[in-house]
Design an enzyme around this catalytic site. Structure first.
Site, mmCIF file in Angstrom:
data_model
loop_
_atom_site.group_PDB
_atom_site.id
_atom_site.type_symbol
_atom_site.label_atom_id
_atom_site.label_comp_id
_atom_site.label_asym_id
_atom_site.label_seq_id
_atom_site.Cartn_x
_atom_site.Cartn_y
_atom_site.Cartn_z
ATOM 1 C CG ASP A 33 -2.046 -0.940 1.172
ATOM 2 O OD1 ASP A 33 -2.781 -0.869 0.175
ATOM 3 O OD2 ASP A 33 -2.216 -1.760 2.095
ATOM 4 C CG ASP A 168 -7.384 -3.433 -0.160
ATOM 5 O OD1 ASP A 168 -7.178 -3.857 0.987
ATOM 6 O OD2 ASP A 168 -6.653 -2.601 -0.738
HETATM 7 C C1 DX5 Z 1 -6.501 0.313 3.050
HETATM 8 C C2 DX5 Z 1 -5.473 -0.458 2.255
HETATM 9 C C3 DX5 Z 1 -5.647 -1.903 2.498
HETATM 10 C C4 DX5 Z 1 -5.270 -2.277 3.924
HETATM 11 C C5 DX5 Z 1 -6.054 -3.472 4.348
HETATM 12 O O1 DX5 Z 1 -6.443 1.614 2.779
HETATM 13 O O2 DX5 Z 1 -5.603 -0.229 0.872
HETATM 14 O O3 DX5 Z 1 -4.915 -2.686 1.564
HETATM 15 O O4 DX5 Z 1 -3.900 -2.539 4.020
HETATM 16 O O5 DX5 Z 1 -5.962 -3.576 5.730
HETATM 17 P P1 DX5 Z 1 -7.197 -4.046 6.616
HETATM 18 O O6 DX5 Z 1 -7.434 -5.486 6.264
HETATM 19 O O7 DX5 Z 1 -6.705 -3.865 8.016
HETATM 20 O O8 DX5 Z 1 -8.366 -3.176 6.289
HETATM 21 ZN ZN ZN Z 2 -4.618 -1.704 -0.382
#
Ligand code: DX5
Ligand code: ZN
Length: 211
Positions: A33, A168
């Site tokens: 990310d 996601d």
């Molecule tokens: C959120 C990111 C996700 C995040 C997911 O903005 O794009 O990829 O890392 O993390 P969780 O599963 O904790 O929502």
């Molecule tokens: Zn993400």
């Protein structure tokens, strides 16, 4: 086969390496990310330098949560990343970005925030490899899961039966089956995998629920 992909959303190179090392033992792919502090109210490592420096067997995708991704993608072209995801809300130059990424032989995913309607995809859906649905507001680990996005995923599967769908944000073994039923092929998971006894145990839980 549903792919469960751990996400790496970090502020330092140390955390980045730590998570890469943990992931190498348990999976084939990670999702890096990238947050710029403009498109989302959080900032991560830049990501492209980190992925260039590591030697790893992992496949890596980059999720660019950045404003004007057209100004960022050039840095990713000569990295080992094989997938690049950018946000439809962040640019007016989606078609150009897709062409540049395709020329560099990257798979391209177009991301939609929870409130962005499916119609936004129309002009570009045929040129992308997959659609990336956010089920949290983007930017952080541990965002609140927005169940209503399931409807959009359902519609997407109906209108585009052959498209790959990635989801996601806020995903756990408990909500995963409903996402898969709606049409998801790939699930990106952050906090659940890193917090609940580690990756191995977390991935096992997903397997059990999706069996
Ligand atoms: C959120 C990111 C996700 C995040 C997911 O903005 O794009 O990829 O890392 O993390 P969780 O599963 O904790 O929502
Ligand atoms: Zn993400």
């Amino acid at each position: 086969m549903i792919e469960i992909i751990p996400s790496i959303l970090v502020k330092t190179r140390e955390e980045f390496l730590e998570k890469i090392m943990a992931a190498e033992k348990q999976c084939e792919r990670v999702h890096v990310d990238v947050a710029d502090g403009i498109f989302v109210p959080n900032m991560t490592v830049g990501g492209f330098e980190e992925v260039k420096e590591i030697e790893t067997t992992l496949k890596i995708g980059a999720h660019l949560m950045v404003s004007k991704p057209e100004n960022h993608i050039v840095r990713w072209l000569d990295t080992p990343v094989d997938k690049v995801i950018f946000h439809i809300e962040a640019t007016k130059k989606a078609q150009e970005i897709i062409a540049t990424l395709k020329e560099a032989e990257k798979m391209v995913g177009i991301a939609l925030n929870p409130s962005t309607p499916l119609e936004a995809l129309k002009p570009i859906v045929d040129s992308v490899d997959f659609i990336h649905f956010m089920t949290v507001e983007p930017g952080f680990y541990g965002g609140k899961y927005i169940e209503a996005v399931i409807e959009k995923i359902n519609d997407c599967r109906y209108f585009y039966p052959d498209k790959l769908i990635e989801v996601d944000g806020g995903i756990t073994p408990e909500n995963a089956a409903a996402l898969v039923k709606a049409g998801a092929n790939m699930l990106v998971v952050g906090s659940y995998l890193w917090q609940n006894g580690g990756l191995e145990k977390g991935l096992e839980e997903f397997k059990k629920q999706l069996a």
